[in-house]
Write a protein that holds these residues in place. Structure first.
Motif, mmCIF file in Angstrom:
data_model
loop_
_atom_site.group_PDB
_atom_site.id
_atom_site.type_symbol
_atom_site.label_atom_id
_atom_site.label_comp_id
_atom_site.label_asym_id
_atom_site.label_seq_id
_atom_site.Cartn_x
_atom_site.Cartn_y
_atom_site.Cartn_z
ATOM 1 N N ALA A 95 39.877 -13.424 18.160
ATOM 2 C CA ALA A 95 40.348 -12.238 17.439
ATOM 3 C C ALA A 95 41.604 -11.712 18.134
ATOM 4 O O ALA A 95 41.538 -11.264 19.272
ATOM 5 C CB ALA A 95 39.270 -11.165 17.412
ATOM 6 N N THR A 96 42.757 -11.788 17.460
ATOM 7 C CA THR A 96 43.989 -11.266 18.044
ATOM 8 C C THR A 96 44.121 -9.766 17.793
ATOM 9 O O THR A 96 44.728 -9.058 18.592
ATOM 10 C CB THR A 96 45.225 -12.006 17.504
ATOM 11 O OG1 THR A 96 45.195 -11.990 16.080
ATOM 12 C CG2 THR A 96 45.222 -13.454 17.967
ATOM 13 N N ASP A 97 43.578 -9.287 16.692
ATOM 14 C CA ASP A 97 43.453 -7.851 16.377
ATOM 15 C C ASP A 97 41.974 -7.617 16.091
ATOM 16 O O ASP A 97 41.203 -8.566 15.977
ATOM 17 C CB ASP A 97 44.251 -7.483 15.112
ATOM 18 C CG ASP A 97 45.750 -7.677 15.269
ATOM 19 O OD1 ASP A 97 46.251 -7.638 16.403
ATOM 20 O OD2 ASP A 97 46.416 -7.873 14.236
ATOM 21 N N ASP A 98 41.573 -6.355 15.951
ATOM 22 C CA ASP A 98 40.214 -6.090 15.494
ATOM 23 C C ASP A 98 40.014 -6.867 14.203
ATOM 24 O O ASP A 98 40.874 -6.849 13.317
ATOM 25 C CB ASP A 98 39.994 -4.597 15.255
ATOM 26 C CG ASP A 98 39.922 -3.801 16.554
ATOM 27 O OD1 ASP A 98 39.864 -4.404 17.642
ATOM 28 O OD2 ASP A 98 39.907 -2.560 16.468
ATOM 29 N N LEU A 99 38.895 -7.581 14.089
ATOM 30 C CA LEU A 99 38.684 -8.541 13.014
ATOM 31 C C LEU A 99 37.314 -8.324 12.382
ATOM 32 O O LEU A 99 36.309 -8.265 13.093
ATOM 33 C CB LEU A 99 38.769 -9.958 13.599
ATOM 34 C CG LEU A 99 38.612 -11.142 12.679
ATOM 35 C CD1 LEU A 99 39.738 -11.204 11.655
ATOM 36 C CD2 LEU A 99 38.568 -12.436 13.505
ATOM 37 N N ALA A 100 37.279 -8.198 11.061
ATOM 38 C CA ALA A 100 36.018 -8.064 10.321
ATOM 39 C C ALA A 100 35.948 -9.167 9.278
ATOM 40 O O ALA A 100 36.920 -9.415 8.563
ATOM 41 C CB ALA A 100 35.929 -6.692 9.661
ATOM 42 N N MET A 101 34.777 -9.831 9.218
ATOM 43 C CA MET A 101 34.596 -10.959 8.314
ATOM 44 C C MET A 101 33.231 -10.864 7.637
ATOM 45 O O MET A 101 32.278 -10.359 8.225
ATOM 46 C CB MET A 101 34.648 -12.276 9.091
ATOM 47 C CG MET A 101 35.906 -12.476 9.897
ATOM 48 S SD MET A 101 35.810 -13.950 10.943
ATOM 49 C CE MET A 101 34.534 -13.476 12.096
ATOM 50 N N LEU A 102 33.163 -11.405 6.445
ATOM 51 C CA LEU A 102 31.895 -11.591 5.754
ATOM 52 C C LEU A 102 31.539 -13.055 5.890
ATOM 53 O O LEU A 102 32.349 -13.934 5.580
ATOM 54 C CB LEU A 102 32.015 -11.218 4.277
ATOM 55 C CG LEU A 102 30.760 -11.481 3.446
ATOM 56 C CD1 LEU A 102 29.623 -10.573 3.888
ATOM 57 C CD2 LEU A 102 31.063 -11.294 1.972
#
Length: 121
Positions: A95-102
């Motif tokens: 994760a290079t930035d805050d990362l949200a995934m489904l």
């Protein structure tokens, strides 16, 4: 034998995003006998080393940026990216930035409270 009806479920994914106090957060949104959907949130800088999973799934990026390595190929993660994750395929995540995934995967048992559990499973 009659199957038990599963009630409909709807949620605004943006409203469910949180990063937890250890840099990672997982929340099972829904699970039935065939599949489950999980929200996975990683703070910038979190890395998940290369590994395989014994089941197949799909990942959709909701928010943030990162890099997903899948079978030796690099996929730049950004909102809207969709990845098919075949079973037994080497993959890793940064994760290079805050990362949200489904992530939607074949149904299996996962303890979503365990901070040490592999997030890609």
């Amino acid at each position: 034998m009659l199957a038990t009806a599963i009630p409909p479920f709807a949620v605004q994914l943006q409203d469910e995003i949180e990063y937890g106090d250890k840099g990672m957060f997982r929340k099972r949104l829904v699970k039935d006998e065939k599949r489950q959907a999980m929200l996975i949130c990683l703070q910038a800088g979190i890395q998940i080393p290369e590994h395989t999973s014994s089941y197949s799934g799909f990942i959709t990026v909701i928010q943030g940026r990162g890099v997903f390595r899948l079978a030796g190929q690099e996929v730049v993660l950004e909102p809207g990216v969709f990845i098919e994750l075949p079973a037994n395929t080497l993959h890793s995540l940064s994760a290079t930035d805050d990362l949200a995934m489904l992530k939607v995967v074949d149904s299996h048992e996962v303890s979503v409270q365990s901070p040490d559990a592999d997030l890609c499973k």
